[in-house]
Design an enzyme around this catalytic site. Structure first.
Site, mmCIF file in Angstrom:
data_model
loop_
_atom_site.group_PDB
_atom_site.id
_atom_site.type_symbol
_atom_site.label_atom_id
_atom_site.label_comp_id
_atom_site.label_asym_id
_atom_site.label_seq_id
_atom_site.Cartn_x
_atom_site.Cartn_y
_atom_site.Cartn_z
ATOM 1 N N GLN A 54 1.730 12.177 1.988
ATOM 2 C CA GLN A 54 1.913 10.944 2.256
ATOM 3 C C GLN A 54 2.668 10.998 3.702
ATOM 4 O OE1 GLN A 54 2.538 7.709 2.890
ATOM 5 N NE2 GLN A 54 2.251 7.237 1.011
ATOM 6 N N GLY A 75 3.762 -9.169 -12.015
ATOM 7 C CA GLY A 75 2.885 -8.058 -12.201
ATOM 8 C C GLY A 75 2.359 -7.643 -10.945
ATOM 9 N N LEU A 77 -0.594 -7.051 -8.539
ATOM 10 C CA LEU A 77 -1.672 -7.733 -8.362
ATOM 11 C C LEU A 77 -2.917 -6.910 -7.851
ATOM 12 C CD1 LEU A 77 -0.492 -11.282 -7.096
ATOM 13 C CD2 LEU A 77 -0.992 -10.501 -9.431
ATOM 14 N N GLU A 98 1.895 4.168 -2.583
ATOM 15 C CA GLU A 98 3.097 4.775 -3.039
ATOM 16 C C GLU A 98 4.098 3.511 -2.943
ATOM 17 O OE1 GLU A 98 6.021 8.265 -2.048
ATOM 18 O OE2 GLU A 98 4.100 8.529 -1.526
ATOM 19 N N ARG A 100 3.918 0.333 -3.604
ATOM 20 C CA ARG A 100 3.897 -0.513 -4.998
ATOM 21 C C ARG A 100 4.445 0.661 -6.128
ATOM 22 N NH1 ARG A 100 -2.259 -1.040 -4.131
ATOM 23 N NH2 ARG A 100 -1.715 0.017 -2.242
ATOM 24 N N GLU A 131 -4.714 3.960 4.891
ATOM 25 C CA GLU A 131 -4.094 2.898 4.234
ATOM 26 C C GLU A 131 -2.571 2.336 4.683
ATOM 27 O OE1 GLU A 131 -1.581 1.534 0.255
ATOM 28 O OE2 GLU A 131 -1.292 3.392 1.329
ATOM 29 N N ASN A 132 -1.915 3.352 5.242
ATOM 30 C CA ASN A 132 -0.632 2.898 5.987
ATOM 31 C C ASN A 132 -0.914 2.286 7.013
ATOM 32 O OD1 ASN A 132 1.800 3.777 4.319
ATOM 33 N ND2 ASN A 132 0.273 5.603 3.948
ATOM 34 N N ARG A 135 -2.004 -1.268 6.662
ATOM 35 C CA ARG A 135 -1.040 -2.073 6.454
ATOM 36 C C ARG A 135 0.063 -2.199 7.214
ATOM 37 N NH1 ARG A 135 -2.027 -3.065 0.807
ATOM 38 N NH2 ARG A 135 -3.398 -1.778 -0.202
#
Length: 311
Positions: A54, A75, A77, A98, A100, A131-132, A135
């Site tokens: 990571q 919850g 999503l 990670e 989440r 992914e990072n 985001r």
């Protein structure tokens, strides 16, 4: 003409990792059978471990707590993405999500929806970086470290990495340059005490010690980025060499020193002979005195007169 095949670009997003919304029966499937492709399952949270590759190392506690509160109410999503842990059967390693996962632990959740995907170890870092980046979760230093790790691990050139991540090459190059900063300066940027503008200005300096000292000076004095850039230019400006006097100037200096020494011996005080730079051949002789008695003595010597008491 047949063009060479290009490697699949990861910049198209995480859609390839997460399948379309499954039918209710598929969503409820939690069997242990190995899926033929990416499958959405519900996993015990303790069976999921963090990705050692990571790139993001800092997780803001306040934001994690806010996400945890949201998870309690609504919850999770969006599922996390995991891959089977080859060293621990029945367990999984995070590929994406990670933050989440950490927030779910804070929220006290026991299970998580997860997309299980067979991901080679060599691809985990690349997917985690993507992914990072999508985001905007990485700090500039973490982003630079992730690029460098991908270059080292996967053997990419900066051009290849830019293509894989759908980035401009200049973006990759400018980010990686930040790793030239001393680790302590990188920490100052990570902590928000030094801006990226300050950090980029410091990169113009050649020595790590100079970067660090100017970084601390910028923080202590609250210097702007422009002020740091000026300080950098000042430090990089070469020292002007002292001009060697020409033979004629040297000859006059020797004569002046000899004259000053002769006057000192004659008058008993240190005398200064100064030439006039505007008028050749002219100047002044400075004869200092420390008291009125010394002034009387000098006048008597210069004028050849004796005081009335000695006449």
């Amino acid at each position: 003409m047949n063009l060479p095949k290009r490697p699949p670009a990861l910049g198209r997003g995480l859609g390839a990792l997460i399948p379309q919304a499954p039918a209710p029966a598929a969503a409820a499937d939690t069997s242990a059978a190995a899926p033929s492709g990416p499958a959405l399952r519900t996993l015990p949270i303790e069976q999921i471990a963090a990705n050692p590759d990571q790139p993001r190392k800092q997780f803001e506690p306040v934001l994690l707590r806010e996400l945890a509160d949201s998870l309690k109410r609504h919850g999770l999503l969006q599922p996390v993405v995991v891959t089977p842990n080859p060293g621990l059967p029945g367990h999984y390693i995070l590929v994406a999500g990670e933050r989440r996962w950490r927030a779910a632990q804070l929220a006290g959740l026991q299970e998580l929806p997860a997309v299980v995907r067979d991901t080679p170890e060599s691809d985990r870092l690349e997917l985690a970086v993507l992914e990072n980046l999508q985001r905007l979760d990485l700090t500039p230093i973490e982003e630079a470290q992730a690029y460098r790790q991908l270059i080292d691990v996967r053997g990419y050139t900066q051009d290849q990495l830019a293509e894989r991540l759908s980035k401009d090459r200049s973006t990759i190059a400018n980010a990686v340059r930040l790793l030239r900063l001393p680790s302590k300066v990188q920490d100052l940027v990570q902590d928000g005490r030094l801006s990226m503008g300050h950090a980029r200005a410091l990169l113009a300096l050649e020595h790590a010690a100079d970067m660090l000292s100017l970084a601390y000076e910028a923080i202590e004095k609250g210097l702007s980025v422009r002020a740091v850039e000026r300080a950098v230019r000042e430090r990089l400006r070469p020292a002007e060499p002292e001009a060697e006097p020409d033979p004629e100037t040297h000859k006059r200096a020797v004569i002046v020193r000899d004259l000053e020494e002769r006057l000192r011996r004659s008058l008993g005080v240190k005398v200064a002979v100064r030439s006039d730079s505007k008028k050749k051949g002219s100047g002044t002789i400075e004869v200092p005195y420390g008291s009125l008695d010394e002034l009387d003595r000098l006048l008597e010597h210069l004028l050849g007169e004796r005081s009335d008491d000695e006449a």
